[in-house]
Motif scaffolding. Sequence first.
Motif, PDB file in Angstrom:
ATOM      1  N   ALA A  81      83.721  77.813   8.088  1.00 17.09           N
ATOM      2  CA  ALA A  81      85.176  77.811   8.236  1.00 17.09           C
ATOM      3  C   ALA A  81      85.614  78.477   9.534  1.00 17.09           C
ATOM      4  CB  ALA A  81      85.826  78.520   7.047  1.00 17.09           C
ATOM      5  N   ASP A  82      84.726  79.200  10.194  1.00 14.07           N
ATOM      6  CA  ASP A  82      85.074  79.935  11.407  1.00 14.07           C
ATOM      7  C   ASP A  82      85.288  78.955  12.565  1.00 14.07           C
ATOM      8  OD1 ASP A  82      85.342  81.625  13.581  1.00 14.07           O
ATOM      9  OD2 ASP A  82      83.642  82.907  13.043  1.00 14.07           O
ATOM     10  N   HIS A  87      82.850  82.117  17.876  1.00 16.27           N
ATOM     11  CA  HIS A  87      81.844  81.452  17.031  1.00 16.27           C
ATOM     12  C   HIS A  87      81.241  80.256  17.773  1.00 16.27           C
ATOM     13  CE1 HIS A  87      79.903  79.546  13.596  1.00 16.27           C
ATOM     14  NE2 HIS A  87      80.532  78.433  13.942  1.00 16.27           N
ATOM     15  N   ALA A  88      82.072  79.486  18.442  1.00 11.87           N
ATOM     16  CA  ALA A  88      81.581  78.316  19.178  1.00 11.87           C
ATOM     17  C   ALA A  88      80.561  78.724  20.235  1.00 11.87           C
ATOM     18  CB  ALA A  88      82.752  77.584  19.829  1.00 11.87           C
ATOM     19  N   LYS A  89      80.851  79.802  20.939  1.00 12.70           N
ATOM     20  CA  LYS A  89      79.910  80.274  21.969  1.00 12.70           C
ATOM     21  C   LYS A  89      78.610  80.765  21.345  1.00 12.70           C
ATOM     22  CE  LYS A  89      83.387  81.406  25.463  1.00 12.70           C
ATOM     23  NZ  LYS A  89      83.985  82.458  26.311  1.00 12.70           N
ATOM     24  N   GLN A  90      78.714  81.374  20.166  1.00 17.01           N
ATOM     25  CA  GLN A  90      77.494  81.821  19.492  1.00 17.01           C
ATOM     26  C   GLN A  90      76.646  80.641  19.055  1.00 17.01           C
ATOM     27  OE1 GLN A  90      76.432  85.159  19.157  1.00 17.01           O
ATOM     28  NE2 GLN A  90      74.566  83.974  18.726  1.00 17.01           N
ATOM     29  N   ARG A 116      83.182  73.209  15.114  1.00 19.27           N
ATOM     30  CA  ARG A 116      84.084  72.743  14.062  1.00 19.27           C
ATOM     31  C   ARG A 116      85.529  73.147  14.364  1.00 19.27           C
ATOM     32  NH1 ARG A 116      82.785  71.015   9.195  1.00 19.27           N
ATOM     33  NH2 ARG A 116      84.094  72.511   8.034  1.00 19.27           N
ATOM     34  N   GLY A 117      85.712  74.138  15.203  1.00 18.91           N
ATOM     35  CA  GLY A 117      87.046  74.525  15.619  1.00 18.91           C
ATOM     36  C   GLY A 117      87.603  73.670  16.749  1.00 18.91           C
ATOM     37  N   ALA A 167      90.178  68.879  14.185  1.00 22.83           N
ATOM     38  CA  ALA A 167      90.087  69.455  15.538  1.00 22.83           C
ATOM     39  C   ALA A 167      88.818  68.980  16.246  1.00 22.83           C
ATOM     40  CB  ALA A 167      90.107  70.977  15.461  1.00 22.83           C
ATOM     41  N   GLN A 168      87.735  68.916  15.510  1.00 21.09           N
ATOM     42  CA  GLN A 168      86.466  68.483  16.081  1.00 21.09           C
ATOM     43  C   GLN A 168      86.525  67.010  16.471  1.00 21.09           C
ATOM     44  OE1 GLN A 168      83.118  68.877  13.350  1.00 21.09           O
ATOM     45  NE2 GLN A 168      81.853  69.675  14.998  1.00 21.09           N
ATOM     46  N   TRP A 169      87.093  66.203  15.597  1.00 18.79           N
ATOM     47  CA  TRP A 169      87.223  64.773  15.873  1.00 18.79           C
ATOM     48  C   TRP A 169      88.080  64.531  17.118  1.00 18.79           C
ATOM     49  CZ3 TRP A 169      84.984  60.432  13.882  1.00 18.79           C
ATOM     50  CH2 TRP A 169      85.569  59.202  14.229  1.00 18.79           C
ATOM     51  N   THR A 170      89.205  65.216  17.193  1.00 22.02           N
ATOM     52  CA  THR A 170      90.103  65.058  18.338  1.00 22.02           C
ATOM     53  C   THR A 170      89.401  65.426  19.637  1.00 22.02           C
ATOM     54  OG1 THR A 170      92.039  65.524  16.960  1.00 22.02           O
ATOM     55  CG2 THR A 170      92.312  65.771  19.336  1.00 22.02           C
TER      56      THR A 170
END
Length: 220
Positions: A81-82, A87-90, A116-117, A167-170
Amino acid sequence: MSKYDWAPVERSSADCGCRHIHSAFGATDTVFHPVGAAEAPQPMIHGTASWEARPPRQAITLLNRRPTGIVIHHTASANVADGSLSHAKQIARNIQAFHMGQRDWNDTGQHFTISRGGYVLEGRHRSLEAARSGQRHVLGAHAENCNTEFVGIENEGTYIDRLPTTAQWTALVQLCAWLCKQYSMTADNIIGHRQCKSTECPGERFFGKLDRLRQDVSAL
């Protein structure tokens, strides 16, 4: 399928205009572009320096020609969910550590990663540089039998029985549209990892939406 299906064996504010794209969920998302901007502008992409990537072990192979298509992947990791940038960079660091440590590869295998964000990150070094030039292709390690001709995009999550976030799809649509414009490719040559080799990637539900992805990319 392995725990991390991040790649197979390596070979080789003023007024603004808006455009609507339909998400995989049937909803309509509004994507804003500045008035007068070229079609499919470059989305925000966080380069390797921004997520503190390790340097590659050896010089990156930069092919003096354009790629011909895009391969879509999922990381086969948890659908967390993060949605934060941290988180993306991690995730980008985790993938690189896995590829360089356990796979013993030169660098991250794929060219770009989408969290996912909805954050887009450069994967293999020099991928963003090559895409901006529109003339050269970084040899990746994301899809056996397709590495020399295709840009690889990893999407965080597992999509066997569910779909990426809106958000990921876009972000994926925007990135694919920009890459197609830069490299003079058509959306028809956006394919799933399983079309390069035997694998579940990018997951059954996600693979079933690739026609929709091609439509949304063409529209943008």
